[in-house]
Enzyme design. Structure first.
Site, PDB file in Angstrom:
ATOM      1  N   GLY A  65     -11.789  -0.828  61.979  1.00  0.00           N
ATOM      2  CA  GLY A  65     -11.996   0.505  62.526  1.00  0.00           C
ATOM      3  C   GLY A  65     -11.471   1.680  61.740  1.00  0.00           C
ATOM      4  O   GLY A  65     -11.760   2.829  62.090  1.00  0.00           O
TER       5      GLY A  65
ATOM      6  N   ARG B 195     -28.250   5.992  59.908  1.00  0.00           N
ATOM      7  CA  ARG B 195     -27.049   6.586  60.510  1.00  0.00           C
ATOM      8  C   ARG B 195     -27.197   8.066  60.873  1.00  0.00           C
ATOM      9  O   ARG B 195     -26.689   8.484  61.917  1.00  0.00           O
ATOM     10  CB  ARG B 195     -25.820   6.339  59.621  1.00  0.00           C
TER      11      ARG B 195
ATOM     12  N   TYR C 288     -22.894  -0.150  56.653  1.00  0.00           N
ATOM     13  CA  TYR C 288     -23.864   0.077  57.740  1.00  0.00           C
ATOM     14  C   TYR C 288     -25.122   0.809  57.270  1.00  0.00           C
ATOM     15  O   TYR C 288     -25.715   1.575  58.021  1.00  0.00           O
ATOM     16  CB  TYR C 288     -23.191   0.811  58.912  1.00  0.00           C
TER      17      TYR C 288
ATOM     18  N   CYS D  99     -42.580   8.255  59.237  1.00  0.00           N
ATOM     19  CA  CYS D  99     -43.420   9.082  60.077  1.00  0.00           C
ATOM     20  C   CYS D  99     -42.655   9.445  61.342  1.00  0.00           C
ATOM     21  O   CYS D  99     -42.896   8.881  62.413  1.00  0.00           O
ATOM     22  CB  CYS D  99     -44.686   8.301  60.395  1.00  0.00           C
ATOM     23  N   GLU D 100     -41.692  10.323  61.208  1.00  0.00           N
ATOM     24  CA  GLU D 100     -40.755  10.636  62.283  1.00  0.00           C
ATOM     25  C   GLU D 100     -40.066  11.946  61.881  1.00  0.00           C
ATOM     26  O   GLU D 100     -39.408  11.987  60.840  1.00  0.00           O
ATOM     27  CB  GLU D 100     -39.742   9.469  62.330  1.00  0.00           C
TER      28      GLU D 100
ATOM     29  N   GLU E 176      -9.478  -6.645  60.592  1.00  0.00           N
ATOM     30  CA  GLU E 176     -10.876  -6.912  60.199  1.00  0.00           C
ATOM     31  C   GLU E 176     -11.562  -5.653  59.700  1.00  0.00           C
ATOM     32  O   GLU E 176     -12.517  -5.169  60.315  1.00  0.00           O
ATOM     33  CB  GLU E 176     -11.652  -7.427  61.415  1.00  0.00           C
ATOM     34  N   PRO E 177     -11.111  -5.074  58.589  1.00  0.00           N
ATOM     35  CA  PRO E 177     -11.769  -3.853  58.124  1.00  0.00           C
ATOM     36  C   PRO E 177     -13.156  -4.150  57.543  1.00  0.00           C
ATOM     37  O   PRO E 177     -13.354  -5.179  56.888  1.00  0.00           O
ATOM     38  CB  PRO E 177     -10.837  -3.345  57.023  1.00  0.00           C
ATOM     39  N   GLY E 178     -14.095  -3.278  57.799  1.00  0.00           N
ATOM     40  CA  GLY E 178     -15.437  -3.416  57.233  1.00  0.00           C
ATOM     41  C   GLY E 178     -15.750  -2.188  56.405  1.00  0.00           C
ATOM     42  O   GLY E 178     -15.661  -2.173  55.176  1.00  0.00           O
ATOM     43  N   ARG E 179     -16.025  -1.079  57.126  1.00  0.00           N
ATOM     44  CA  ARG E 179     -16.429   0.174  56.473  1.00  0.00           C
ATOM     45  C   ARG E 179     -15.483   0.583  55.342  1.00  0.00           C
ATOM     46  O   ARG E 179     -15.923   0.946  54.260  1.00  0.00           O
ATOM     47  CB  ARG E 179     -16.452   1.278  57.547  1.00  0.00           C
TER      48      ARG E 179
HETATM   49  N1  LLP Z   1     -14.245  -6.165  64.026  1.00  0.00           N
HETATM   50  C1  LLP Z   1     -15.094  -6.056  65.064  1.00  0.00           C
HETATM   51  C2  LLP Z   1     -14.964  -6.970  66.182  1.00  0.00           C
HETATM   52  C3  LLP Z   1     -16.087  -5.062  65.064  1.00  0.00           C
HETATM   53  O1  LLP Z   1     -16.901  -4.965  66.097  1.00  0.00           O
HETATM   54  C4  LLP Z   1     -16.190  -4.190  63.960  1.00  0.00           C
HETATM   55  C5  LLP Z   1     -17.246  -3.152  63.925  1.00  0.00           C
HETATM   56  C6  LLP Z   1     -15.302  -4.348  62.887  1.00  0.00           C
HETATM   57  C7  LLP Z   1     -14.329  -5.343  62.957  1.00  0.00           C
HETATM   58  C8  LLP Z   1     -15.356  -3.483  61.664  1.00  0.00           C
HETATM   59  O2  LLP Z   1     -15.116  -2.146  61.933  1.00  0.00           O
HETATM   60  P1  LLP Z   1     -15.038  -1.087  60.711  1.00  0.00           P
HETATM   61  O3  LLP Z   1     -13.776  -1.398  59.927  1.00  0.00           O
HETATM   62  O4  LLP Z   1     -16.229  -1.271  59.887  1.00  0.00           O
HETATM   63  O5  LLP Z   1     -14.982   0.224  61.376  1.00  0.00           O
HETATM   64  N2  LLP Z   1     -22.948   0.826  62.982  1.00  0.00           N
HETATM   65  C9  LLP Z   1     -21.817   1.706  63.179  1.00  0.00           C
HETATM   66  C10 LLP Z   1     -20.512   0.942  63.153  1.00  0.00           C
HETATM   67  C11 LLP Z   1     -20.451  -0.176  64.161  1.00  0.00           C
HETATM   68  C12 LLP Z   1     -19.156  -0.939  64.094  1.00  0.00           C
HETATM   69  C13 LLP Z   1     -19.246  -2.170  64.882  1.00  0.00           C
HETATM   70  N3  LLP Z   1     -18.090  -2.998  64.844  1.00  0.00           N
HETATM   71  C14 LLP Z   1     -21.866   2.807  62.129  1.00  0.00           C
HETATM   72  O6  LLP Z   1     -22.775   2.821  61.304  1.00  0.00           O
HETATM   73  O7  LLP Z   1     -20.999   3.693  62.127  1.00  0.00           O
END
Ligand code: LLP
Length: 437
Positions: free
Chosen positions: A245, A329, A388, A359-360, A289-292
């Site tokens: 997050g 996004r 994302y 087309c939007e 659990e970092p993603g972004r």
């Molecule tokens: N762990 C869990 C259980 C999650 O649901 C998520 C993201 C993460 C980790 C990773 O979170 P991050 O570090 O990436 O913030 N599509 C949206 C974001 C949806 C996030 C969903 N869950 C966007 O484009 O902003």
């Protein structure tokens, strides 16, 4: 500019030593490109921050942000885990050779096929989201596995992270996880099973969060729950996963708005240590659990400008050869992006709108931006599209999804090939002929 970019002598944009104009010529557009060293640096910075602040931890990358085999291999080398949220993500990671013992399996509605795939293939941690899912696991675990399934339980800590409502997940009203009041009985049920092994608890409060406090509040609530549970049932949870997050800047003016990885990790670790100390609770093995934050800044999308149209007194539209299909996004969340003209970074600027080819009418990538006289044939690079974008891309209007290229030391490496028109139609069945196109 965001990430490791510079302007070369030809006034072209360079990413990781690669000229974007050459990339567009040789690899085609639209194209997702990633600075591989920047991803690697992020992976290492997180790891180092934990090593300096906490005795036992695991880092799990959230694959939903962006997943491909090449990234799995980078993560594997650094000892990271991968969090997956579907059979598809699990399939990709395991097919890439990522060790299943380091996969965390999420999802609020895991289908029978997904449960079977993961139980049979093996898993590092299975995150139980709700009681119905636990009941399925109790029925199915022994027939598909010969090991005790290692479990986390996802709880709703009831914390508001003050981010976009679509990416807020930890508030009381959430489709994810068990309410604190319900969790006890569900966990007790699992504790009685020979086929399951309760390892710990999980929470995830939301995404693109720019403050530390909500993370700390969530940690405190989770630890309090663990301590209360121990008091009542004499059971100690060995592990705690605080989810992902952490937010990152999308625009130059947002630099500095978000906590650094180091600050964030240190704050969480300090909090967990001090609350455990207060509650005399043994320090759990900690996961995040970092993603972004691992991939976003490292990614950019390279487009070619096609039509340019001026409505006198209203605005100038600059259309690129992609749009909401490769980056949904802006239309989904009102997300803001910045861009450069890759073949003329510095030049006299004018105010334009960058739009896509779908087309939007809402297919607008950047509502308003100053760019140096965008013209047909120019290369336009949108920054900070690493998370994302590829993972949320669609085939709307039957537009093929772009390929992905990793850039390192001035060299591009194709890691996901672009889709072609045949990919788009191959599942389509021609009536009467009973065969695929
Ligand atoms: N762990 C869990 C259980 C999650 O649901 C998520 C993201 C993460 C980790 C990773 O979170 P991050 O570090 O990436 O913030 N599509 C949206 C974001 C949806 C996030 C969903 N869950 C966007 O484009 O902003």
């Amino acid at each position: 500019m965001l990430g490791n970019k510079n302007i070369n002598d030809s006034n072209h944009l360079q990413i990781a030593g690669c000229d974007v104009v050459e990339l567009a010529q040789t690899m085609g557009t639209p194209l997702y490109v990633y600075d591989e060293d920047l991803i690697r640096d992020n992976i290492q910075e997180y790891k180092q921050s934990f090593q300096e602040n906490y005795p036992h931890f695991s880092l799990a990358y959230a694959g939903k942000a962006f997943l491909c085999s090449a990234l799995c291999s980078l993560l594997d080398k650094e000892g990271w885990w991968v969090d997956v949220v579907s059979g598809g993500e699990y399939y990709l990671a395991s097919a890439a050779g990522f060790p299943v013992e380091r996969i965390i399996f999420h999802g609020n509605n895991k289908t029978p096929e997904e449960r079977r795939l993961v139980l049979q293939g093996g898993v590092g941690r299975w995150v139980v989201d709700n009681e119905v899912e636990l009941n399925f696991l109790l029925e199915e675990a022994s027939s598909y596995t010969s090991y005790r399934v290692p479990l986390f339980f996802r709880l709703i800590p009831g914390v508001d992270p003050h981010t976009h409502q679509y990416i807020t997940t930890g508030k009381i009203d959430s489709k994810f996880g068990l309410p604190l009041g319900e969790a006890e009985n569900v966990i007790l049920k699992a504790l009685q099973s020979e086929d399951l092994e309760v390892k710990g608890l999980h929470c995830h409060i939301g995404s693109q969060i720019d403050q530390i406090d909500p993370f700390l509040k969530a940690a405190e609530i989770m630890l309090q729950f663990m301590a209360d549970f121990r008091k009542k049932y004499d059971f100690v949870f060995q592990e705690l996963d605080l989810g992902g997050g952490l937010g990152v800047p999308y625009l130059d003016e947002e630099k500095g708005r978000f906590p650094s990885f180091h600050f964030y990790v240190r704050a969480i670790c300090e909090k967990v240590k001090s609350v455990c100390d207060e509650l005399s609770y043994p320090l759990p093995h900690l996961y995040i659990e970092p993603g972004r934050s691992v991939v976003n800044t490292a990614g950019s999308t390279i487009y070619r400008v096609g039509s340019v149209k001026e409505i006198p007194g209203v605005k100038k539209y600059v259309a690129v050869d992609g749009g909401m299909a490769d980056n949904p996004r802006p239309i989904l969340y009102g997300a803001k992006y910045q861009a450069r003209i890759g073949n003329r970074v510095i030049g006299k600027k004018e105010r334009v709108s960058v739009v896509g080819k779908c087309c939007e009418s809402g297919d607008v990538l950047i509502e308003e931006i100053e760019l140096p006289s965008p013209s047909p044939g120019d290369i336009l690079v949108v920054e900070a599209t690493g998370a994302y974008n590829h993972s949320m891309a669609s085939n709307y209007n039957l537009i093929p999804r772009p390929g992905v290229v990793f850039l390192r030391g001035g060299k591009p490496e194709l890691v996901v090939r672009p889709e072609n028109w045949y990919d788009l139609v191959r599942r389509d069945i021609i009536p009467g002929k009973n065969k695929e196109v």
